[in-house]
Design an enzyme around this catalytic site. Structure first.
Site, mmCIF file in Angstrom:
data_model
loop_
_atom_site.group_PDB
_atom_site.id
_atom_site.type_symbol
_atom_site.label_atom_id
_atom_site.label_comp_id
_atom_site.label_asym_id
_atom_site.label_seq_id
_atom_site.Cartn_x
_atom_site.Cartn_y
_atom_site.Cartn_z
ATOM 1 N N SER A 1 -15.565 -11.926 21.634
ATOM 2 C CA SER A 1 -16.415 -11.388 22.697
ATOM 3 C C SER A 1 -17.575 -10.573 22.102
ATOM 4 O O SER A 1 -18.370 -11.097 21.320
ATOM 5 C CB SER A 1 -15.548 -10.554 23.648
ATOM 6 O OG SER A 1 -16.221 -10.301 24.837
ATOM 7 N N ASP B 1 -15.294 -19.252 30.215
ATOM 8 C CA ASP B 1 -13.905 -18.823 29.995
ATOM 9 C C ASP B 1 -13.495 -17.719 30.970
ATOM 10 O O ASP B 1 -12.532 -17.007 30.749
ATOM 11 C CB ASP B 1 -13.704 -18.383 28.542
ATOM 12 C CG ASP B 1 -14.490 -17.118 28.186
ATOM 13 O OD1 ASP B 1 -15.158 -16.551 29.072
ATOM 14 O OD2 ASP B 1 -14.422 -16.691 27.016
ATOM 15 N N HIS C 1 -10.817 -15.905 28.759
ATOM 16 C CA HIS C 1 -11.366 -14.976 27.764
ATOM 17 C C HIS C 1 -10.270 -14.188 27.035
ATOM 18 O O HIS C 1 -10.416 -13.877 25.851
ATOM 19 C CB HIS C 1 -12.340 -14.016 28.464
ATOM 20 C CG HIS C 1 -13.289 -13.335 27.533
ATOM 21 N ND1 HIS C 1 -14.208 -14.012 26.767
ATOM 22 C CD2 HIS C 1 -13.454 -12.017 27.220
ATOM 23 C CE1 HIS C 1 -14.901 -13.149 26.043
ATOM 24 N NE2 HIS C 1 -14.455 -11.927 26.292
#
Ligand code: CA
Length: 319
Positions: free
Chosen positions: A112, A263, A285
């Site tokens: 991320s 995601d 995610h």
């Protein structure tokens, strides 16, 4: 009805049985499979942590990589802050890792916001970085911060309340993980993770970033004779496990992409960096880092296996 309930219990029991079996077989496979030349550093993103009460942010990833020969380090950087601020924190810890391990470089794997954070370090100190791997990385921004920054003026009471609340959550994670000193600045996070913020960052640090909207980036970039290799993968499925309490959140946030692959938080095209391993695993995610606590899609390759395969890829590449 009774048959249906019995069948459901049988399926659940089988699912639970699969988890330890897969983990055991992973641990038992070839010695040296993940033994990379350079240590692997796992870099968490927004609201991430290194370890809370034995639970890694990259859940069970470090231990599985170590089991087959890798040296793995986790880092503690601000849950909320700008990419540059987090990047400086990471650089300090990379230097410490090099001093402890005696290695000359590291392989950075960032999830991320951890991806651009890692790219910052590779950009300013390419001599210390063998590779950067982006996992669900916010390399070209994300839509949720775009919506928030467009909808909430920065001088409004709502903005102040929102950033104070998010900073409070970040602080709680920092304290729980034993790093109360980490500074929280969620307003800076929102700028860094917006499309405009990411675009400005990419002008300064273009290495590995695809120049087309959904292509691959350069597989490597060489600065002053220092070659850094770039890789990425990401998921593209918001809801994957009914037992995971985070799935309903992704069921809502995925809608902002209006059908484009994502995601649950990051668009598949926006996650791409360097050599794209895949951008459409059936993962959301948090599945990408095997969260929450291993509750992932049972019908997709286990995320820990993907990390192990990647460590082997780095090893094979001499990294
Ligand atoms: Ca999950």
């Amino acid at each position: 009805m009774k048959k249906t309930i019995t069948s459901l219990f049988a399926t659940l029991a089988m699912s639970l049985a699969i988890v330890p079996t897969a983990a055991t077989s992973a641990t038992l496979s070839t010695t040296g499979y993940t033994q990379t030349k350079y240590p692997i550093v796992l870099v968490h993103g927004w609201m991430g942590w290194d370890n809370i009460a034995g639970v890694d942010h990259f859940y069970r990833v470090a231990s599985e990589l170590r089991a087959n020969g890798a040296k793995v380090y986790t880092v503690a950087i601000s849950q909320n802050n700008s990419t540059e601020y987090r990047g400086e924190q990471l650089l300090t810890q990379v230097k410490q890792i090099l001093a402890i391990s005696g290695a000359s470089k590291v392989n950075l794997i960032g999830h991320s916001h951890g991806s651009p954070t890692s790219r910052y370090v590779a950009g300013v100190r390419p001599d210390l970085v063998a590779s950067v791997t982006s996992v669900g990385g916010v390399n070209k921004g994300a839509i949720v911060p775009d919506i928030l920054s467009g909808a909430v003026p920065t001088d409004s009471i709502t903005f102040k309340a929102l950033t104070t609340a998010v900073n409070g959550i970040g602080k709680a994670i920092a304290v729980l993980s034993g790093h109360p000193e980490l500074q929280q600045n969620s307003a800076a996070t929102m700028v860094s993770l917006s499309s405009a913020g990411a675009k400005a960052f990419n002008v300064k640090f273009p290495q590995g970033v695809p120049t087309t909207s959904c292509g691959e980036g350069a597989y490597s970039a060489t600065t002053n004779g220092n070659k850094v290799n770039y890789y990425s993968w990401s998921g593209a499925k918001a809801v994957t496990n009914v037992l995971d309490i985070s799935d309903p959140l992704f069921a809502v946030t995925t809608l902002v992409y209006k059908g484009a692959k994502n995601d649950g938080l990051v668009g598949a095209c926006d996650s791409r960096l360097g050599r794209v391993i895949r951008d459409d695993y059936a993962m959301n995610h948090l599945d990408e880092v095997n969260q929450f606590v291993g509750l992932v899609n049972l019908f997709e390759t286990n995320p820990v296996t993907i990390f192990r395969q990647h460590a082997n890829r780095l090893k094979t590449a001499g990294l």
